[in-house]
Design a protein around this motif. Structure first.
Motif, PDB file in Angstrom:
ATOM      1  N   ARG A   1       0.848  -1.195   0.000  1.00  0.00           N
ATOM      2  CA  ARG A   1       0.000   0.000   0.000  1.00  0.00           C
ATOM      3  C   ARG A   1       0.880   1.240   0.000  1.00  0.00           C
ATOM      4  O   ARG A   1       2.069   1.149   0.270  1.00  0.00           O
ATOM      5  N   LEU A   2       0.291   2.378  -0.300  1.00  0.00           N
ATOM      6  CA  LEU A   2       1.045   3.617  -0.287  1.00  0.00           C
ATOM      7  C   LEU A   2       1.252   4.115   1.139  1.00  0.00           C
ATOM      8  O   LEU A   2       0.380   3.877   2.009  1.00  0.00           O
ATOM      9  N   PRO A   3       2.334   4.806   1.423  1.00  0.00           N
ATOM     10  CA  PRO A   3       2.527   5.341   2.773  1.00  0.00           C
ATOM     11  C   PRO A   3       1.430   6.312   3.177  1.00  0.00           C
ATOM     12  O   PRO A   3       1.081   6.402   4.363  1.00  0.00           O
ATOM     13  N   SER A   4       0.877   7.037   2.210  1.00  0.00           N
ATOM     14  CA  SER A   4      -0.217   7.958   2.537  1.00  0.00           C
ATOM     15  C   SER A   4      -1.433   7.209   3.062  1.00  0.00           C
ATOM     16  O   SER A   4      -2.166   7.719   3.924  1.00  0.00           O
ATOM     17  N   GLN A   5      -1.663   5.979   2.581  1.00  0.00           N
ATOM     18  CA  GLN A   5      -2.775   5.171   3.077  1.00  0.00           C
ATOM     19  C   GLN A   5      -2.537   4.748   4.517  1.00  0.00           C
ATOM     20  O   GLN A   5      -3.456   4.750   5.341  1.00  0.00           O
ATOM     21  N   THR A   6      -1.305   4.379   4.824  1.00  0.00           N
ATOM     22  CA  THR A   6      -0.975   4.019   6.198  1.00  0.00           C
ATOM     23  C   THR A   6      -1.150   5.223   7.115  1.00  0.00           C
ATOM     24  O   THR A   6      -1.694   5.115   8.218  1.00  0.00           O
ATOM     25  N   LEU A   7      -0.703   6.396   6.668  1.00  0.00           N
ATOM     26  CA  LEU A   7      -0.823   7.603   7.490  1.00  0.00           C
ATOM     27  C   LEU A   7      -2.284   7.960   7.746  1.00  0.00           C
ATOM     28  O   LEU A   7      -2.630   8.422   8.847  1.00  0.00           O
ATOM     29  N   ARG A   8      -3.150   7.738   6.748  1.00  0.00           N
ATOM     30  CA  ARG A   8      -4.573   8.038   6.934  1.00  0.00           C
ATOM     31  C   ARG A   8      -5.259   7.015   7.808  1.00  0.00           C
ATOM     32  O   ARG A   8      -6.415   7.201   8.209  1.00  0.00           O
ATOM     33  N   GLY A   9      -4.592   5.895   8.095  1.00  0.00           N
ATOM     34  CA  GLY A   9      -5.184   4.868   8.927  1.00  0.00           C
ATOM     35  C   GLY A   9      -6.035   3.880   8.165  1.00  0.00           C
ATOM     36  O   GLY A   9      -6.865   3.184   8.751  1.00  0.00           O
ATOM     37  N   ASP A  10      -5.820   3.781   6.835  1.00  0.00           N
ATOM     38  CA  ASP A  10      -6.628   2.882   6.020  1.00  0.00           C
ATOM     39  C   ASP A  10      -6.440   1.425   6.421  1.00  0.00           C
ATOM     40  O   ASP A  10      -7.323   0.606   6.160  1.00  0.00           O
ATOM     41  N   GLU A  11      -5.294   1.089   7.036  1.00  0.00           N
ATOM     42  CA  GLU A  11      -5.058  -0.316   7.369  1.00  0.00           C
ATOM     43  C   GLU A  11      -5.450  -0.632   8.807  1.00  0.00           C
ATOM     44  O   GLU A  11      -5.336  -1.764   9.245  1.00  0.00           O
ATOM     45  N   ARG A  12      -5.865   0.387   9.553  1.00  0.00           N
ATOM     46  CA  ARG A  12      -6.229   0.126  10.944  1.00  0.00           C
ATOM     47  C   ARG A  12      -7.709  -0.169  11.081  1.00  0.00           C
ATOM     48  O   ARG A  12      -8.522   0.179  10.233  1.00  0.00           O
TER      49      ARG A  12
END
Length: 343
Positions: free
Chosen positions: A332-343
């Motif tokens: 995934r893109l780092p921006s997705q991780t920062l937005r919390g998409d994986e949480r």
């Protein structure tokens, strides 16, 4: 009559005379004058006491716009009406001529450089003299120590002392790669978020040195010695991995890992190839990507964290390159991780 103009923005660094690698926060310098005495004084302060300028015409013009980071610097230089004499000192100077011409002499060799030429203007520990005719150039200066450390990081090269054996690039493609690298590094270290990271400053310097080694003929040769093979053990790998884990936030290379483990850099390279089928620098990059992943998971856009800031913190000056590497590992893109998409 023109009056001298001098403006120094930030701290004015000079390449350390002993060639020691250091990665200071970048500082910008702007300088312009037509006064021959000021020209000579500035050049000595900026480029070392072994550099002298002699006026060849009634009026000398010098303009320098530079950014300096300790063990390397990039300067936009315009000089006319003067010759420059450089005593042997441990730095490499690479120039790309943008205007005018330079008559150059080193020992018994001589040459004339013109617009578009990419050349080694000053070789490591070898003096030279040049006469500038309304010449403008982008000048990159690297310490010999930085070059040597990067050569030690190369799994395909191991020499006690790198020497450059030619002044011009090995091919037009190599020259283009050098120009692209200089542009990329300049953009990286002038980006405020990226330039705040010592890892970015260090990795940018290593990239310049590695590209110089790939661009110009030199003595980097494979030297697979018996002692290196005998030290390339699983214990060397274990201790090296522990060092990387403990120091991933610092600007380290293969030579630092080797010194900490009391083996040669070549032994560390061989050990990683033999036991892990990878390289120490690839492992360091993996660890830094993992640390960046943790930072992104534990932050949010609301607290001011950005992908660029996290990438710079862990030594990735290019956000796009960081995103590509990150996606390759985490899917995934780092921006997705920062937005919390994986949480």
């Amino acid at each position: 009559m023109d009056h001298p103009v001098e403006q120094v923005v930030g701290r004015q660094d000079r390449i350390p005379p002993n060639g020691t690698v250091s990665h200071s926060p970048p500082a910008r310098t702007s300088f312009a004058t037509t006064d021959p005495e000021r020209v000579g004084d500035y050049v000595r302060r900026a480029f070392g006491p072994g550099v002298t300028v002699r006026a060849e015409e009634p009026e000398v013009h010098l303009r320098v716009e530079g950014i300096h980071a300790g063990s390397y610097r990039v300067d936009d230089v315009a000089l006319s009406g003067a010759s420059v004499t450089v005593e042997p000192h441990p730095v490499l100077v690479v120039a790309r001529l943008l205007s005018g011409s330079i008559d150059w002499r080193q020992r018994r060799a001589g040459d004339r450089f013109g617009i578009g030429d990419v050349v080694i203007l000053g070789d490591v520990d070898v003096g030279h003299r040049s006469r500038w005719y309304d010449a403008g150039a982008v000048v990159v200066t690297l310490t010999a120590e930085l070059i040597q450390r990067v050569a030690a990081d190369d799994s395909e090269a191991r020499v006690r002392r790198v020497r450059f054996t030619g002044r011009r690039p090995v091919s037009p493609a190599a020259a283009r790669q050098w120009l692209q690298t200089v542009g990329f590094v300049t953009e990286s270290i002038t980006n405020e978020e990226a330039a705040a990271s010592r890892l970015v400053i260090g990795s940018a310097g290593r990239l310049l040195a590695a590209t110089a080694l790939a661009t110009f003929p030199n003595t980097s040769v494979l030297d697979d010695r018996r002692v290196d093979r005998s030290d390339a053990t699983s214990e060397t790998v274990r201790r090296a991995l522990a060092f990387i884990e403990s120091n991933a936030d610092l600007d380290i290379g293969v030579e630092d890992i080797a010194q900490a483990r009391c083996v040669t850099a070549r032994a560390v390279q061989l050990a990683f190839r033999r036991h892990l089928d990878t390289t120490p620098m690839a492992e360091l990059r993996r660890v830094r990507l993992a640390r960046a992943h943790d930072d992104l998971r534990n932050a949010s856009p609301d607290d001011g964290t950005t992908v660029t800031l996290v990438a710079a913190r862990w030594g990735f000056p290019s956000p796009s390159r960081f995103s590509s590497l990150y996606r390759g590992v985490h899917g995934r893109l780092p921006s997705q991780t920062l937005r919390g998409d994986e949480r």
